[in-house]
Design a protein around this motif. Structure first.
Motif, short mmCIF file in Angstrom:
data_model
loop_
_atom_site.label_atom_id
_atom_site.label_comp_id
_atom_site.label_asym_id
_atom_site.label_seq_id
_atom_site.Cartn_x
_atom_site.Cartn_y
_atom_site.Cartn_z
N GLN A 16 0.81 -1.21 0.00
CA GLN A 16 0.00 0.00 0.00
C GLN A 16 0.84 1.26 0.00
OE1 GLN A 16 -0.12 -2.50 2.33
NE2 GLN A 16 -0.74 -1.71 4.33
N GLU A 17 2.11 1.17 0.39
CA GLU A 17 2.99 2.34 0.37
C GLU A 17 3.50 2.64 -1.03
OE1 GLU A 17 3.54 4.29 3.03
OE2 GLU A 17 2.14 3.00 4.12
N ASN A 18 3.44 1.67 -1.92
CA ASN A 18 3.95 1.81 -3.28
C ASN A 18 2.81 1.62 -4.27
OD1 ASN A 18 5.65 2.02 -5.52
ND2 ASN A 18 6.33 -0.10 -5.40
N GLY A 19 1.85 2.56 -4.21
CA GLY A 19 0.78 2.54 -5.18
C GLY A 19 -0.29 1.51 -4.97
N CYS A 20 -0.32 0.89 -3.78
CA CYS A 20 -1.32 -0.15 -3.47
C CYS A 20 -1.33 -1.22 -4.55
CB CYS A 20 -2.70 0.47 -3.29
SG CYS A 20 -3.82 -0.55 -2.29
N ARG A 21 -0.14 -1.60 -4.97
CA ARG A 21 -0.02 -2.63 -6.00
C ARG A 21 0.06 -4.01 -5.36
NH1 ARG A 21 4.31 -0.85 -9.54
NH2 ARG A 21 3.88 1.19 -8.60
N VAL A 22 -0.36 -5.02 -6.11
CA VAL A 22 -0.12 -6.40 -5.72
C VAL A 22 1.33 -6.69 -6.08
CG1 VAL A 22 -0.82 -8.80 -5.97
CG2 VAL A 22 -2.53 -7.00 -6.17
N SER A 23 2.18 -6.74 -5.07
CA SER A 23 3.61 -6.94 -5.34
C SER A 23 3.96 -8.41 -5.48
CB SER A 23 4.46 -6.30 -4.24
OG SER A 23 4.12 -6.83 -2.98
N GLY A 24 3.06 -9.29 -5.04
CA GLY A 24 3.31 -10.71 -5.20
C GLY A 24 2.01 -11.48 -5.25
N LEU A 25 1.93 -12.46 -6.14
CA LEU A 25 0.82 -13.40 -6.22
C LEU A 25 1.42 -14.79 -6.39
CD1 LEU A 25 -2.05 -14.50 -6.61
CD2 LEU A 25 -1.97 -13.71 -8.99
N ARG A 26 1.30 -15.58 -5.35
CA ARG A 26 1.89 -16.92 -5.37
C ARG A 26 0.80 -17.98 -5.30
NH1 ARG A 26 4.70 -13.29 -3.00
NH2 ARG A 26 3.37 -13.36 -1.14
N VAL A 27 0.91 -18.96 -6.17
CA VAL A 27 0.01 -20.10 -6.19
C VAL A 27 0.85 -21.35 -5.99
CG1 VAL A 27 -1.63 -21.45 -7.56
CG2 VAL A 27 -1.65 -18.94 -7.71
N ASP A 28 0.59 -22.05 -4.90
CA ASP A 28 1.40 -23.23 -4.52
C ASP A 28 2.88 -22.88 -4.48
OD1 ASP A 28 -0.99 -24.64 -4.47
OD2 ASP A 28 -0.75 -25.39 -6.51
N GLY A 29 3.17 -21.67 -4.00
CA GLY A 29 4.56 -21.24 -3.84
C GLY A 29 5.22 -20.69 -5.08
N ILE A 30 4.53 -20.68 -6.22
CA ILE A 30 5.09 -20.19 -7.48
C ILE A 30 4.63 -18.75 -7.69
CG2 ILE A 30 5.18 -20.48 -9.98
CD1 ILE A 30 4.76 -23.46 -9.55
N GLU A 31 5.58 -17.85 -7.93
CA GLU A 31 5.28 -16.44 -8.13
C GLU A 31 4.81 -16.20 -9.57
OE1 GLU A 31 4.19 -13.09 -7.72
OE2 GLU A 31 5.38 -13.57 -5.92
#
Length: 262
Positions: A16-31
């Motif tokens: 949220q400090e950097n444009g409220c961006r999703v900085s990571g999305l991991r599925v089963d540990g994979i980015e």
């Protein structure tokens, strides 16, 4: 400061400090998202893509925006600003951002996140309690072209109704053409809603959907593929303005749904 949501084998990190961006999305540990302070998946608001020469008209008034991508203004201000946390649970979160100078109007932007085991839904709302103004909203996710070392690159699947012809400065000319083969840095019309799939063979299929009718697809870099649902085309503040009024906010949403293939 960041916020983490998790559900099943899925986890997202919101900066949220950097444009409220999703900085990571991991599925089963994979980015799934390209890493770095300029990447992830950021909101585009109060406009999407390029505004030609940083100028837009609102009736007789002409407003000049900072040229953050000369000779144009690009992607709005919210991606570069800190947002305020309104609420957060283990699977949901809400944030706000107040429009201010150099945007010539006051207003508030709200971004809501809801994470499930197989899907992420994000909503953006733009509202005003004072003067009405034109605006746009959408998202610019950078999906990794390759998920794991040795994996096959993502394949893009979609069936747009048209492609926005653009000039040498990447500004739509107003003419619509039949969709052309990639690589792309182009806006497409999907009048029944955005529906684009990314498939990493043998690993994952991800679908980007939205009630919005425009999507920009960008795949000119080797590291990532961008699928950007948005409420209007680039330069839309001038060519297809959507007026935000005290009784009619701008609202847009997107859902990313994934399916394991391995």
């Amino acid at each position: 400061m960041t916020t983490r949501l998790s559900a099943g084998g899925a986890e997202i990190t919101i900066d949220q400090e950097n444009g409220c961006r999703v900085s990571g999305l991991r599925v089963d540990g994979i980015e799934l998202l390209r890493q770095g302070p300029k990447y992830g998946a950021f909101p585009m608001v109060p406009w999407c893509g390029r505004t030609a020469n940083g100028r837009f008209h609102d009736g007789a008034a002409v407003h000049q925006l900072p040229l953050n991508h000369p000779p144009h203004a690009i992607h709005g201000f919210a991606r570069d600003a800190p947002w305020k946390t309104a609420s957060a649970t283990g699977t949901t979160a809400a944030f706000t951002y107040d429009l201010t100078d150099p945007w010539p109007y006051s207003g508030r932007v709200t971004q809501l996140f809801e994470l499930g085991p197989d899907a992420l839904t994000i909503r953006l709302g733009v509202e005003t309690y004072q003067d009405s103004f034109p605006a746009q909203a959408g998202w610019h996710p950078w999906f990794n072209r390759v998920l794991t070392e040795g994996g096959e690159p993502a394949r893009i699947g979609f069936d747009p109704a048209w492609q926005e012809e653009r000039d040498e400065d990447h500004i739509p000319t107003g003419r619509r053409t039949d969709p052309k083969p990639g690589p792309w840095d182009d806006c497409f019309g999907m009048p029944y809603g955005v529906d684009v799939s990314l498939t990493w063979p043998g690993q994952l299929e991800l679908k980007v959907t939205s009630p919005a009718e425009w999507v920009v697809v960008y795949d000119e870099q080797p590291e990532a593929v961008c699928v950007e649902p948005q409420s209007g085309p680039p330069n839309g503040l001038n060519t297809l303005p959507r007026l935000v009024t005290p009784v009619d906010p701008l609202e847009v949403s997107t859902t990313w749904t994934w399916r394991r293939l391995g």
